[in-house]
Design a protein around this motif. Structure first.
Motif, PDB file in Angstrom:
ATOM      1  N   SER A 105      44.656  36.492  39.854  1.00 43.76           N
ATOM      2  CA  SER A 105      44.440  37.545  38.781  1.00 43.76           C
ATOM      3  C   SER A 105      43.588  38.509  39.518  1.00 43.76           C
ATOM      4  O   SER A 105      42.442  38.351  40.162  1.00 43.76           O
TER       5      SER A 105
ATOM      6  N   ASN B 295      36.582  40.041  38.661  1.00 39.88           N
ATOM      7  CA  ASN B 295      37.205  40.841  39.656  1.00 39.88           C
ATOM      8  C   ASN B 295      36.380  41.366  40.885  1.00 39.88           C
ATOM      9  O   ASN B 295      36.192  42.407  40.290  1.00 39.88           O
TER      10      ASN B 295
ATOM     11  N   GLU C  50      42.420  40.536  37.305  1.00 37.75           N
ATOM     12  CA  GLU C  50      41.476  40.948  35.840  1.00 37.75           C
ATOM     13  C   GLU C  50      40.462  40.098  35.726  1.00 37.75           C
ATOM     14  O   GLU C  50      40.618  38.821  36.154  1.00 37.75           O
ATOM     15  N   ASP C  51      39.354  40.267  35.137  1.00 39.25           N
ATOM     16  CA  ASP C  51      38.509  39.425  34.711  1.00 39.25           C
ATOM     17  C   ASP C  51      38.627  38.688  33.495  1.00 39.25           C
ATOM     18  O   ASP C  51      39.845  38.953  32.824  1.00 39.25           O
TER      19      ASP C  51
END
Length: 222
Positions: free
Chosen positions: A179, A209, A181-182
């Motif tokens: 991903s 991220n 994203e965090d």
């Protein structure tokens, strides 16, 4: 205080208090040395010389708290009838009788049976992870004060959904999703000794991220 009793083994006096606790008074100094949280509105109590426990009838919560007087901690909570107001011990059969005012009955507690303590779940410390890491959950620090073998129940409670290889293992594994994203992934651990289950314990894995999030070695993090 509504009730009190004396423990000759440690020479302490135990007194119930309305807010929901029991005061422990050192009879040699007449000072409060401990305060033990119990049920709602503790109304009566007694000392059991056969097992060194204090039994507290909690009127408004409808249960009896069992205090180990060697540690001054609650080791069991026993449901009884509605509004228990009187508690008595019969030394001839090691049973405790609890009179329940509003339900109009008497609960009999067999104190010769050992108290089964709750096991303690330990899901391990929170950690930082990266995409594609293979993570090993670790419940090995969970414990059982009774010395019984434990069974494990892992559940994911938040974050991107992942697959645990076996949620009943002490140390199951999963792979952190890819991903940009965090994200945080939280897992709950409950353990059982086949008689009682533990309170849940949680561990969270945080993924940020960052530009160097390129670890895809699939090496387990322990």
């Amino acid at each position: 205080p509504k009730a009190l009793d004396f423990n000759p083994n440690n020479e302490n006096i135990y007194a119930t208090n309305g807010p929901g606790n029991v005061s422990v008074i050192d009879s040699s100094t007449n000072t409060v040395v401990d305060t033990i949280p119990v049920g709602d509105n503790p109304f009566a109590l007694l000392f059991n010389p056969n097992n060194n426990n204090i039994y507290v009838a909690n009127r408004d919560s409808g249960d009896v708290s069992v205090i180990d007087s060697s540690t001054n901690t609650v080791v069991d909570t026993i449901p009884v009838g509605s509004t228990p107001t009187t508690i008595e011990f019969n030394p001839n059969n090691s049973k405790i009788y609890v009179a329940n005012r509003d339900s109009g009955d008497v609960t009999v507690i067999n104190t010769s049976s050992p108290v089964i303590l709750k096991p303690v779940a330990d899901a391990g410390p929170d950690r930082s992870v990266e995409s594609n890491d293979t993570i090993q959950l670790d419940g090995s620090k969970s414990s059982d004060p009774n010395g019984s073998l434990l069974t494990y129940f892992w559940t994911q409670t938040s974050g991107p959904v992942v697959n645990l290889d076996d949620p009943t293992l002490e140390k199951p594994t999963f792979t952190v999703p890819q991903s940009t994203e965090d994200a945080s992934l939280t897992f709950q651990l409950i353990v059982s000794n086949e008689k009682v289950i533990s309170d849940p314990n949680y561990v969270t894995f945080s993924k940020s991220n960052t530009s160097n999030n390129t670890n895809s070695s699939n090496t387990p993090i322990r």
